[in-house]
Design a protein around this motif. Structure first.
Motif, PDB file in Angstrom:
ATOM      1  N   ILE A  21       0.840  -1.208   0.000  1.00 13.69           N
ATOM      2  CA  ILE A  21       0.000   0.000   0.000  1.00 13.69           C
ATOM      3  C   ILE A  21       0.867   1.247   0.000  1.00 13.69           C
ATOM      4  O   ILE A  21       0.586   2.219  -0.698  1.00 13.69           O
ATOM      5  N   ASP A  22       1.940   1.226   0.775  1.00 15.73           N
ATOM      6  CA  ASP A  22       2.817   2.392   0.889  1.00 15.73           C
ATOM      7  C   ASP A  22       3.495   2.728  -0.434  1.00 15.73           C
ATOM      8  O   ASP A  22       3.713   3.893  -0.750  1.00 15.73           O
ATOM      9  N   GLN A  23       3.810   1.715  -1.221  1.00 21.73           N
ATOM     10  CA  GLN A  23       4.516   1.947  -2.479  1.00 21.73           C
ATOM     11  C   GLN A  23       3.609   2.428  -3.607  1.00 21.73           C
ATOM     12  O   GLN A  23       4.097   2.883  -4.633  1.00 21.73           O
ATOM     13  N   LYS A  24       2.329   2.335  -3.417  1.00 21.66           N
ATOM     14  CA  LYS A  24       1.403   2.784  -4.467  1.00 21.66           C
ATOM     15  C   LYS A  24       1.348   4.309  -4.518  1.00 21.66           C
ATOM     16  O   LYS A  24       1.388   4.967  -3.493  1.00 21.66           O
ATOM     17  N   PRO A  25       1.261   4.884  -5.712  1.00 22.30           N
ATOM     18  CA  PRO A  25       1.220   6.348  -5.834  1.00 22.30           C
ATOM     19  C   PRO A  25      -0.206   6.881  -5.579  1.00 22.30           C
ATOM     20  O   PRO A  25      -0.866   7.385  -6.475  1.00 22.30           O
ATOM     21  N   HIS A  27      -3.045   9.010  -2.860  1.00 20.92           N
ATOM     22  CA  HIS A  27      -3.202  10.035  -1.834  1.00 20.92           C
ATOM     23  C   HIS A  27      -3.277   9.326  -0.476  1.00 20.92           C
ATOM     24  O   HIS A  27      -3.801   8.204  -0.383  1.00 20.92           O
ATOM     25  N   PRO A  28      -2.751   9.929   0.593  1.00 23.16           N
ATOM     26  CA  PRO A  28      -2.803   9.276   1.909  1.00 23.16           C
ATOM     27  C   PRO A  28      -4.208   8.861   2.348  1.00 23.16           C
ATOM     28  O   PRO A  28      -4.369   7.832   3.008  1.00 23.16           O
ATOM     29  N   LYS A  29      -5.219   9.624   1.977  1.00 26.66           N
ATOM     30  CA  LYS A  29      -6.583   9.265   2.334  1.00 26.66           C
ATOM     31  C   LYS A  29      -6.976   7.935   1.683  1.00 26.66           C
ATOM     32  O   LYS A  29      -7.644   7.102   2.304  1.00 26.66           O
ATOM     33  N   ASN A  30      -6.543   7.714   0.450  1.00 27.47           N
ATOM     34  CA  ASN A  30      -6.826   6.460  -0.239  1.00 27.47           C
ATOM     35  C   ASN A  30      -6.028   5.295   0.355  1.00 27.47           C
ATOM     36  O   ASN A  30      -6.511   4.169   0.391  1.00 27.47           O
ATOM     37  N   LYS A  31      -4.820   5.567   0.802  1.00 24.08           N
ATOM     38  CA  LYS A  31      -4.021   4.526   1.454  1.00 24.08           C
ATOM     39  C   LYS A  31      -4.679   4.094   2.755  1.00 24.08           C
ATOM     40  O   LYS A  31      -4.728   2.903   3.073  1.00 24.08           O
ATOM     41  N   ILE A  32      -5.199   5.050   3.501  1.00 26.43           N
ATOM     42  CA  ILE A  32      -5.888   4.726   4.751  1.00 26.43           C
ATOM     43  C   ILE A  32      -7.163   3.939   4.458  1.00 26.43           C
ATOM     44  O   ILE A  32      -7.495   3.001   5.182  1.00 26.43           O
ATOM     45  N   SER A  33      -7.864   4.295   3.396  1.00 24.83           N
ATOM     46  CA  SER A  33      -9.062   3.542   3.013  1.00 24.83           C
ATOM     47  C   SER A  33      -8.712   2.102   2.640  1.00 24.83           C
ATOM     48  O   SER A  33      -9.429   1.169   3.007  1.00 24.83           O
ATOM     49  N   ASN A  66       0.834   1.963  13.151  1.00 26.73           N
ATOM     50  CA  ASN A  66       1.071   3.335  13.610  1.00 26.73           C
ATOM     51  C   ASN A  66       2.200   4.007  12.837  1.00 26.73           C
ATOM     52  O   ASN A  66       2.121   5.194  12.518  1.00 26.73           O
ATOM     53  N   ASN A  67       3.246   3.255  12.524  1.00 25.26           N
ATOM     54  CA  ASN A  67       4.360   3.822  11.757  1.00 25.26           C
ATOM     55  C   ASN A  67       3.920   4.268  10.365  1.00 25.26           C
ATOM     56  O   ASN A  67       4.301   5.341   9.899  1.00 25.26           O
ATOM     57  N   TYR A  68       3.119   3.448   9.704  1.00 27.13           N
ATOM     58  CA  TYR A  68       2.660   3.814   8.356  1.00 27.13           C
ATOM     59  C   TYR A  68       1.662   4.972   8.402  1.00 27.13           C
ATOM     60  O   TYR A  68       1.698   5.843   7.540  1.00 27.13           O
ATOM     61  N   ILE A  69       0.788   4.989   9.387  1.00 27.00           N
ATOM     62  CA  ILE A  69      -0.169   6.094   9.495  1.00 27.00           C
ATOM     63  C   ILE A  69       0.574   7.403   9.753  1.00 27.00           C
ATOM     64  O   ILE A  69       0.246   8.431   9.169  1.00 27.00           O
ATOM     65  N   ARG A  70       1.584   7.346  10.621  1.00 25.39           N
ATOM     66  CA  ARG A  70       2.404   8.541  10.858  1.00 25.39           C
ATOM     67  C   ARG A  70       3.081   9.016   9.569  1.00 25.39           C
ATOM     68  O   ARG A  70       3.132  10.203   9.281  1.00 25.39           O
ATOM     69  N   LYS A  71       3.582   8.067   8.805  1.00 21.67           N
ATOM     70  CA  LYS A  71       4.274   8.403   7.567  1.00 21.67           C
ATOM     71  C   LYS A  71       3.306   9.016   6.556  1.00 21.67           C
ATOM     72  O   LYS A  71       3.609  10.042   5.944  1.00 21.67           O
ATOM     73  N   TRP A  72       2.141   8.406   6.383  1.00 17.19           N
ATOM     74  CA  TRP A  72       1.178   8.888   5.401  1.00 17.19           C
ATOM     75  C   TRP A  72       0.604  10.258   5.765  1.00 17.19           C
ATOM     76  O   TRP A  72       0.382  11.088   4.901  1.00 17.19           O
ATOM     77  N   ALA A  83      -6.274  11.464  17.778  1.00 15.96           N
ATOM     78  CA  ALA A  83      -7.316  12.136  17.002  1.00 15.96           C
ATOM     79  C   ALA A  83      -7.667  11.361  15.739  1.00 15.96           C
ATOM     80  O   ALA A  83      -8.794  11.440  15.264  1.00 15.96           O
ATOM     81  N   THR A  84      -6.737  10.601  15.210  1.00 18.92           N
ATOM     82  CA  THR A  84      -7.021   9.832  14.004  1.00 18.92           C
ATOM     83  C   THR A  84      -7.918   8.639  14.291  1.00 18.92           C
ATOM     84  O   THR A  84      -8.593   8.150  13.395  1.00 18.92           O
ATOM     85  N   TYR A  85      -7.929   8.150  15.537  1.00 20.34           N
ATOM     86  CA  TYR A  85      -8.736   6.997  15.894  1.00 20.34           C
ATOM     87  C   TYR A  85     -10.163   7.375  16.263  1.00 20.34           C
ATOM     88  O   TYR A  85     -10.998   6.504  16.435  1.00 20.34           O
ATOM     89  N   LEU A  86     -10.456   8.660  16.386  1.00 18.37           N
ATOM     90  CA  LEU A  86     -11.808   9.099  16.697  1.00 18.37           C
ATOM     91  C   LEU A  86     -12.736   8.854  15.513  1.00 18.37           C
ATOM     92  O   LEU A  86     -12.296   8.779  14.363  1.00 18.37           O
ATOM     93  N   THR A  87     -14.018   8.787  15.782  1.00 20.41           N
ATOM     94  CA  THR A  87     -14.984   8.611  14.705  1.00 20.41           C
ATOM     95  C   THR A  87     -15.110   9.903  13.909  1.00 20.41           C
ATOM     96  O   THR A  87     -14.678  10.962  14.348  1.00 20.41           O
TER      97      THR A  87
END
Length: 117
Positions: A21-25, A27-33, A66-72, A83-87
């Motif tokens: 997922i990290d290597q794909k070009p 947007h971070p929002k799409n990576k999180i999805s 957590n490491n990847y979320i921080r990076k993205w 704050a990222t874990y909130l609804t």
């Protein structure tokens, strides 16, 4: 499958999926999805059938995520991810970490065992 095999397969599959997922070009929002809808669904079976401890999940799997979320999201080490874990109603990103998914899967398993004959 033994619990040791479940642990190694979980660790390897999460690592491989997150690297992919990290290597794909994207947007971070799409990576999180992708993480929320693909990775969590892949690991939920292991969480339901394996006898894992929550401590192992927190120490090994949560740290990878957590490491990847921080990076993205470009959050520094000193920043908090709470704050990222909130609804989304609470102005968060509604990200579910593996330890929370583990607790959900264990609850489903207990309910199934309780209602079985």
């Amino acid at each position: 499958m033994s619990d040791k095999h479940h642990k190694s397969e979980l660790f390897d599959s999460i690592s491989d999926l997150m690297i992919d997922i990290d290597q794909k070009p994207l947007h971070p929002k799409n990576k999180i999805s992708l993480y929320k809808y693909h990775v969590l669904s892949k690991i939920s079976w292991h969480f339901t059938v394996a006898n894992l401890s929550k401590t192992w999940v927190i120490e090994n799997l949560d740290s990878i995520i957590n490491n990847y979320i921080r990076k993205w999201l470009e959050i520094p080490i000193s920043g908090t991810l709470s704050a990222t874990y909130l609804t989304q109603n609470s102005l968060g990103l509604n990200i579910c970490i593996p330890s929370v998914k583990f607790a959900q899967c264990q609850t489903v398993l207990r309910k199934a065992l309780k209602s079985s004959s």
